[in-house]
Write a protein that holds these residues in place. Sequence first.
Motif, PDB file in Angstrom:
ATOM      1  N   TYR A   1       1.150  -2.082 -18.660  1.00 63.50           N
ATOM      2  CA  TYR A   1       2.139  -1.037 -18.224  1.00 63.50           C
ATOM      3  C   TYR A   1       2.752  -0.432 -18.834  1.00 63.50           C
ATOM      4  O   TYR A   1       3.680  -0.918 -19.894  1.00 63.50           O
ATOM      5  CB  TYR A   1       2.931  -1.997 -17.148  1.00 63.50           C
ATOM      6  CG  TYR A   1       2.554  -2.770 -15.834  1.00 63.50           C
ATOM      7  CD1 TYR A   1       2.151  -2.037 -14.762  1.00 63.50           C
ATOM      8  CD2 TYR A   1       1.840  -4.395 -16.546  1.00 63.50           C
ATOM      9  CE1 TYR A   1       1.117  -3.598 -14.056  1.00 63.50           C
ATOM     10  CE2 TYR A   1       1.200  -5.156 -15.755  1.00 63.50           C
ATOM     11  CZ  TYR A   1       1.402  -5.201 -14.462  1.00 63.50           C
ATOM     12  OH  TYR A   1       0.659  -5.837 -13.440  1.00 63.50           O
TER      13      TYR A   1
ATOM     14  N   GLN B   1       7.789  -3.667 -10.304  1.00 61.59           N
ATOM     15  CA  GLN B   1       6.317  -3.999 -10.298  1.00 61.59           C
ATOM     16  C   GLN B   1       5.580  -5.075  -9.587  1.00 61.59           C
ATOM     17  O   GLN B   1       6.131  -5.576 -10.867  1.00 61.59           O
ATOM     18  CB  GLN B   1       5.388  -2.539 -11.414  1.00 61.59           C
ATOM     19  CG  GLN B   1       6.016  -2.112 -11.753  1.00 61.59           C
ATOM     20  CD  GLN B   1       5.095  -0.891 -12.327  1.00 61.59           C
ATOM     21  OE1 GLN B   1       4.170  -0.877 -12.931  1.00 61.59           O
ATOM     22  NE2 GLN B   1       6.161  -0.632 -13.615  1.00 61.59           N
TER      23      GLN B   1
ATOM     24  N   THR C   1       9.896   2.571 -14.680  1.00 63.56           N
ATOM     25  CA  THR C   1       9.806   2.391 -12.547  1.00 63.56           C
ATOM     26  C   THR C   1      11.561   2.810 -11.971  1.00 63.56           C
ATOM     27  O   THR C   1      11.984   1.828 -12.843  1.00 63.56           O
ATOM     28  CB  THR C   1       9.376   1.092 -12.162  1.00 63.56           C
ATOM     29  OG1 THR C   1       9.904   0.045 -12.458  1.00 63.56           O
ATOM     30  CG2 THR C   1       8.038   1.966 -11.989  1.00 63.56           C
TER      31      THR C   1
ATOM     32  N   LYS D   1       6.891 -10.049 -11.693  1.00 63.70           N
ATOM     33  CA  LYS D   1       7.625  -8.589 -11.299  1.00 63.70           C
ATOM     34  C   LYS D   1       7.581  -7.916 -13.017  1.00 63.70           C
ATOM     35  O   LYS D   1       8.817  -8.621 -13.811  1.00 63.70           O
ATOM     36  CB  LYS D   1       8.646  -8.508 -10.598  1.00 63.70           C
ATOM     37  CG  LYS D   1       7.798  -8.680  -9.020  1.00 63.70           C
ATOM     38  CD  LYS D   1       9.360  -9.057  -8.192  1.00 63.70           C
ATOM     39  CE  LYS D   1       8.598  -9.593  -6.929  1.00 63.70           C
ATOM     40  NZ  LYS D   1      10.412  -9.115  -6.487  1.00 63.70           N
TER      41      LYS D   1
END
Length: 89
Positions: free
Chosen positions: A19, A27, A23, A80
């Motif tokens: 990743y 996620q 953000t 997450k």
Amino acid sequence: MCFYKTQAKWNARTWTAAYKDVTSSYQNLSSGAYGSYYVYNSRNDDGALLHYTNGYTRCLGPNEYVNNNSTPTGFWTVDKIRIMDSPNC
């Protein structure tokens, strides 16, 4: 952020998921990252907030890694991630 599903993948430095986007919220992880043994923050200046299925969170600083199989209570499952625009979470 690199996720290694097994000890063998970690030893070979072959990630199973990665990743890269900063953000504003968590996620959900793909099946290649969910429950990884190792998570490595390959970013040089951004931290990452890991969320575990037991509700625990952990800040992983730049160029740090965590072995999720060596926690005090055994294996913890990362579900997450939130990549921050700062080295701190």
